[in-house]
Design a protein around this motif. Structure first.
Motif, PDB file in Angstrom:
ATOM      1  N   ASP A  72      -7.499  -4.587  -6.594  1.00  0.00           N
ATOM      2  CA  ASP A  72      -8.233  -3.468  -6.792  1.00  0.00           C
ATOM      3  C   ASP A  72      -7.535  -2.620  -7.936  1.00  0.00           C
ATOM      4  O   ASP A  72      -6.535  -2.743  -8.068  1.00  0.00           O
ATOM      5  N   GLU A  73      -8.551  -2.001  -8.615  1.00  0.00           N
ATOM      6  CA  GLU A  73      -8.095  -1.326  -9.790  1.00  0.00           C
ATOM      7  C   GLU A  73      -8.104  -0.007  -9.801  1.00  0.00           C
ATOM      8  O   GLU A  73      -9.137   0.741  -8.908  1.00  0.00           O
ATOM      9  N   GLY A  74      -7.676   0.823 -10.911  1.00  0.00           N
ATOM     10  CA  GLY A  74      -7.914   2.271 -10.967  1.00  0.00           C
ATOM     11  C   GLY A  74      -7.111   3.013 -10.018  1.00  0.00           C
ATOM     12  O   GLY A  74      -6.297   2.590  -9.448  1.00  0.00           O
ATOM     13  N   LYS A  75      -7.117   4.291 -10.140  1.00  0.00           N
ATOM     14  CA  LYS A  75      -6.258   5.199  -9.485  1.00  0.00           C
ATOM     15  C   LYS A  75      -6.335   5.111  -7.746  1.00  0.00           C
ATOM     16  O   LYS A  75      -5.396   4.751  -7.023  1.00  0.00           O
ATOM     17  N   LEU A  76      -7.555   5.083  -7.641  1.00  0.00           N
ATOM     18  CA  LEU A  76      -7.966   4.976  -6.005  1.00  0.00           C
ATOM     19  C   LEU A  76      -7.691   3.613  -5.634  1.00  0.00           C
ATOM     20  O   LEU A  76      -7.124   3.418  -4.423  1.00  0.00           O
ATOM     21  N   GLY A  77      -7.971   2.622  -6.500  1.00  0.00           N
ATOM     22  CA  GLY A  77      -7.726   1.186  -6.108  1.00  0.00           C
ATOM     23  C   GLY A  77      -6.409   0.965  -5.828  1.00  0.00           C
ATOM     24  O   GLY A  77      -5.813   0.183  -5.003  1.00  0.00           O
ATOM     25  N   ASP A  78      -5.428   1.599  -6.989  1.00  0.00           N
ATOM     26  CA  ASP A  78      -3.915   1.278  -6.477  1.00  0.00           C
ATOM     27  C   ASP A  78      -3.398   2.014  -5.244  1.00  0.00           C
ATOM     28  O   ASP A  78      -2.529   1.356  -4.557  1.00  0.00           O
ATOM     29  N   MET A  79      -4.310   2.869  -4.768  1.00  0.00           N
ATOM     30  CA  MET A  79      -3.907   3.536  -3.476  1.00  0.00           C
ATOM     31  C   MET A  79      -4.016   2.695  -2.392  1.00  0.00           C
ATOM     32  O   MET A  79      -3.464   2.434  -1.540  1.00  0.00           O
ATOM     33  N   ARG A  80      -5.318   1.972  -2.580  1.00  0.00           N
ATOM     34  CA  ARG A  80      -5.832   0.936  -1.649  1.00  0.00           C
ATOM     35  C   ARG A  80      -4.854  -0.227  -1.347  1.00  0.00           C
ATOM     36  O   ARG A  80      -4.281  -0.528  -0.554  1.00  0.00           O
ATOM     37  N   VAL A  81      -4.273  -0.523  -2.619  1.00  0.00           N
ATOM     38  CA  VAL A  81      -3.447  -1.735  -2.386  1.00  0.00           C
ATOM     39  C   VAL A  81      -2.272  -1.395  -1.921  1.00  0.00           C
ATOM     40  O   VAL A  81      -1.809  -2.033  -1.210  1.00  0.00           O
ATOM     41  N   THR A  82      -1.550  -0.042  -2.219  1.00  0.00           N
ATOM     42  CA  THR A  82      -0.664   0.293  -1.604  1.00  0.00           C
ATOM     43  C   THR A  82      -0.755   0.470   0.008  1.00  0.00           C
ATOM     44  O   THR A  82       0.202   0.037   0.828  1.00  0.00           O
ATOM     45  N   ARG A  83      -1.913   1.036   0.278  1.00  0.00           N
ATOM     46  CA  ARG A  83      -2.260   0.912   1.954  1.00  0.00           C
ATOM     47  C   ARG A  83      -2.094  -0.232   2.562  1.00  0.00           C
ATOM     48  O   ARG A  83      -1.743  -0.600   3.660  1.00  0.00           O
ATOM     49  N   ALA A  84      -2.781  -1.334   1.763  1.00  0.00           N
ATOM     50  CA  ALA A  84      -2.954  -2.884   2.318  1.00  0.00           C
ATOM     51  C   ALA A  84      -1.483  -3.128   2.343  1.00  0.00           C
ATOM     52  O   ALA A  84      -1.297  -3.790   3.439  1.00  0.00           O
ATOM     53  N   MET A  85      -0.393  -3.021   1.473  1.00  0.00           N
ATOM     54  CA  MET A  85       0.662  -3.684   1.428  1.00  0.00           C
ATOM     55  C   MET A  85       1.674  -2.890   2.575  1.00  0.00           C
ATOM     56  O   MET A  85       2.488  -3.598   3.075  1.00  0.00           O
ATOM     57  N   GLU A  86       1.029  -1.736   2.936  1.00  0.00           N
ATOM     58  CA  GLU A  86       1.965  -0.922   3.930  1.00  0.00           C
ATOM     59  C   GLU A  86       1.681  -1.745   5.339  1.00  0.00           C
ATOM     60  O   GLU A  86       2.466  -1.493   6.222  1.00  0.00           O
ATOM     61  N   THR A  87       0.758  -2.150   5.556  1.00  0.00           N
ATOM     62  CA  THR A  87       0.482  -3.069   6.760  1.00  0.00           C
ATOM     63  C   THR A  87       1.434  -4.135   6.921  1.00  0.00           C
ATOM     64  O   THR A  87       1.416  -4.571   8.144  1.00  0.00           O
ATOM     65  N   LEU A  88       2.196  -4.438   5.985  1.00  0.00           N
ATOM     66  CA  LEU A  88       3.026  -5.465   6.437  1.00  0.00           C
ATOM     67  C   LEU A  88       4.190  -5.003   7.122  1.00  0.00           C
ATOM     68  O   LEU A  88       4.726  -5.658   8.093  1.00  0.00           O
ATOM     69  N   ASP A  89       4.372  -3.459   7.243  1.00  0.00           N
ATOM     70  CA  ASP A  89       5.256  -3.135   8.354  1.00  0.00           C
ATOM     71  C   ASP A  89       4.852  -3.536   9.640  1.00  0.00           C
ATOM     72  O   ASP A  89       5.789  -3.792  10.464  1.00  0.00           O
ATOM     73  N   LYS A  90       3.679  -3.616   9.965  1.00  0.00           N
ATOM     74  CA  LYS A  90       3.214  -4.070  11.263  1.00  0.00           C
ATOM     75  C   LYS A  90       2.982  -5.562  11.440  1.00  0.00           C
ATOM     76  O   LYS A  90       2.600  -6.027  12.363  1.00  0.00           O
ATOM     77  N   THR A  91       2.902  -6.343  10.349  1.00  0.00           N
ATOM     78  CA  THR A  91       2.342  -7.511  10.494  1.00  0.00           C
ATOM     79  C   THR A  91       3.351  -8.722  10.788  1.00  0.00           C
ATOM     80  O   THR A  91       4.605  -8.642  10.534  1.00  0.00           O
ATOM     81  N   ASP A  92       3.066  -9.311  11.923  1.00  0.00           N
ATOM     82  CA  ASP A  92       3.734 -10.488  12.423  1.00  0.00           C
ATOM     83  C   ASP A  92       3.620 -11.772  11.702  1.00  0.00           C
ATOM     84  O   ASP A  92       4.193 -12.718  11.629  1.00  0.00           O
ATOM     85  N   VAL A  93       2.417 -12.380  11.405  1.00  0.00           N
ATOM     86  CA  VAL A  93       1.815 -13.382  10.613  1.00  0.00           C
ATOM     87  C   VAL A  93       0.809 -13.062   9.664  1.00  0.00           C
ATOM     88  O   VAL A  93       0.070 -12.228   9.631  1.00  0.00           O
TER      89      VAL A  93
END
Ligand code: GDP
Ligand code: MG
Length: 399
Positions: A72-93
């Motif tokens: 995802d691109e742009g300012k909002l897009g970057d925020m979404r990417v960050t949110r997506a990658m933050e879910t790794l804190d809870k990801t088991d697989v």
């Protein structure tokens, strides 16, 4: 939340990652057989991570995490990417969905690997992609992983992906409850445990000790007796126990004496469910009815050395099988690591109770047998079938 619901923290969390439009949301729907994730051909439809609690067939309770696209691109897009990658804190697989252009994903893949999260690579929309083999080669060269080819549209590779997810699950997710929903907090449970010559001196066998411990942890009231003491035990209780768990040898006696309102099960059936997929084992046991004098049966034990079970596998079960199907029925016996890779010559596999196996190891053998189309059951379920008692047994996912 009701007592029977599995808390989120005990569910396997499966995160789906990849670019916008790679087919992540569609894959969740294909894996669960439900239309729960929002699918659209407009890139960026999934703008916030979405958590969906589900049952994954053959495994148990899971949470799927559907994430926004990582390109995802742009300012909002970057925020979404960050949110997506933050879910790794809870990801088991992590399931990483590649599309036709697998380049430029190293940053995200490395992040997942750095966190030591198992990652399963898939090539999505294989029904559309002209040369998935070449893309698989690229993925191998770029990221050092083998990609599974899947299509949410045709169903190709979905079972393979499901198995890969299940087998990547960390060990702690393989531990189940022995008594499941059959015993709830506060229930009174009666255990019938013959202590005959075969019982070890001065202690209880592991399945009995483990069951008692679990029931105490559940705050159940546990009463124990031998088959001879059952009448006295029942009359000592103010009301009938909710559940009676018996050694399978004593099943008939206990069945005849039990109060109508009490559920009845056996230690071996509970442990069949604890160590494997009880429904698969019961399905496998249906093959017992189709055995003939020319059938071949494989009897397999997990341990290289298990004198306690040897008599059941070498003598008792073969004798019952031959009585049922004919004397020339062929029985092969293997143990430990001798479990054959090619199972296709067999009409049925009967496995030991797997007390020395983890659930994961036993599930591995069950899914391999099913993959090769060979029915598999275990000692406890086979004996319950051959003795005609399976239909009276309460299963741990009932109750
Ligand atoms: N032909 C085909 N189309 C698919 C497949 N998976 C997804 N799509 C389509 O691709 C588009 C994006 O899918 P979606 O699951 O929303 O992708 P996401 O953005 O990664 O969640 C939708 O129009 C889907 O219908 C597939 O396996 N085959
Ligand atoms: Mg989506």
């Amino acid at each position: 939340m009701s007592i029977n619901e599995t808390p989120r923290s005990e569910r396997l969390h499966i995160g789906l990652f990849g670019r916008r439009n790679a087919g992540k949301s569609s894959l969740i729907n294909a894996l669960t057989g439900q239309e729960t994730a929002l699918v659209s051909d407009i890139p960026g439809t999934t703008t916030d991570p979405v958590y969906k609690a589900m049952e994954l067939h053959g495994f148990g309770p899971v949470v799927f995490i559907d994430t926004p696209g990582l390109d995802d691109e742009g300012k909002l897009g970057d925020m979404r990417v960050t949110r997506a990658m933050e879910t790794l804190d809870k990801t088991d697989v992590a399931v990483y969905v590649f599309d036709g252009a697998p380049e430029n994903e190293a940053r995200h893949i490395d992040e997942i690997k750095t966190r030591r999260i198992p990652v399963i690579a898939v090539i999505g929309k294989c029904d559309l992609i002209p040369d998935p083999g070449r893309i698989a080669d690229d993925i191998r060269a770029l990221y050092g992983v083998e990609a599974i080819r899947v299509s949410a549209e045709s169903g190709e590779g979905i079972d393979e992906l499901k198995n890969a997810i299940i087998h990547s699950a960390p060990e702690r997710f393989w531990e189940l409850s022995v008594t499941g929903s059959l015993a709830k907090p506060g229930d009174t449970i009666l255990l019938v445990m013959p202590q005959d010559r075969e019982a070890p001196k001065g202690r209880l066998i592991l399945p009995q000790a483990q069951t008692i411990r679990e029931l105490l942890d559940k705050n159940c009231v546990v009463t124990a007796c031998t088959p001879e003491g059952m009448d006295a035990a029942l009359s000592a209780l103010a009301s009938p126990p909710r559940l009676i768990i018996t050694d399978s040898q004593a099943f008939r006696t206990v069945f005849e004496k039990k109060p109508a309102e009490s559920l009845l099960t056996s230690f071996s059936v509970l442990f069949a469910a604890y160590k494997g997929d009880i429904r698969a084992l019961i399905r496998g046991a249906e093959a017992l009815d189709h055995l003939s004098a020319s059938s071949r049966v494989l009897i397999a034990e997990a341990c290289a050395h298990a004198p306690a079970e040897e008599d059941i596998g070498r003598v008792r079960i073969p004798a019952l099988l031959r009585k049922k199907a004919g004397d020339s029925l062929r029985v092969d016996f293997v143990r430990g690591r001798d479990f054959p890779e090619d199972l296709t010559g067999y009409d049925l596999i009967i496995h030991c109770g797997a007390c020395m196996f983890t659930r994961r190891q036993m599930m591995g053998r069950i899914s391999e047998a099913e993959r090769q189309g060979v029915p598999i059951c275990n000692y406890g379920i086979a004996l319950a079938c051959l003795n005609g008692i399976l239909k009276y047994v309460a299963l741990p996912d009932e109750g």
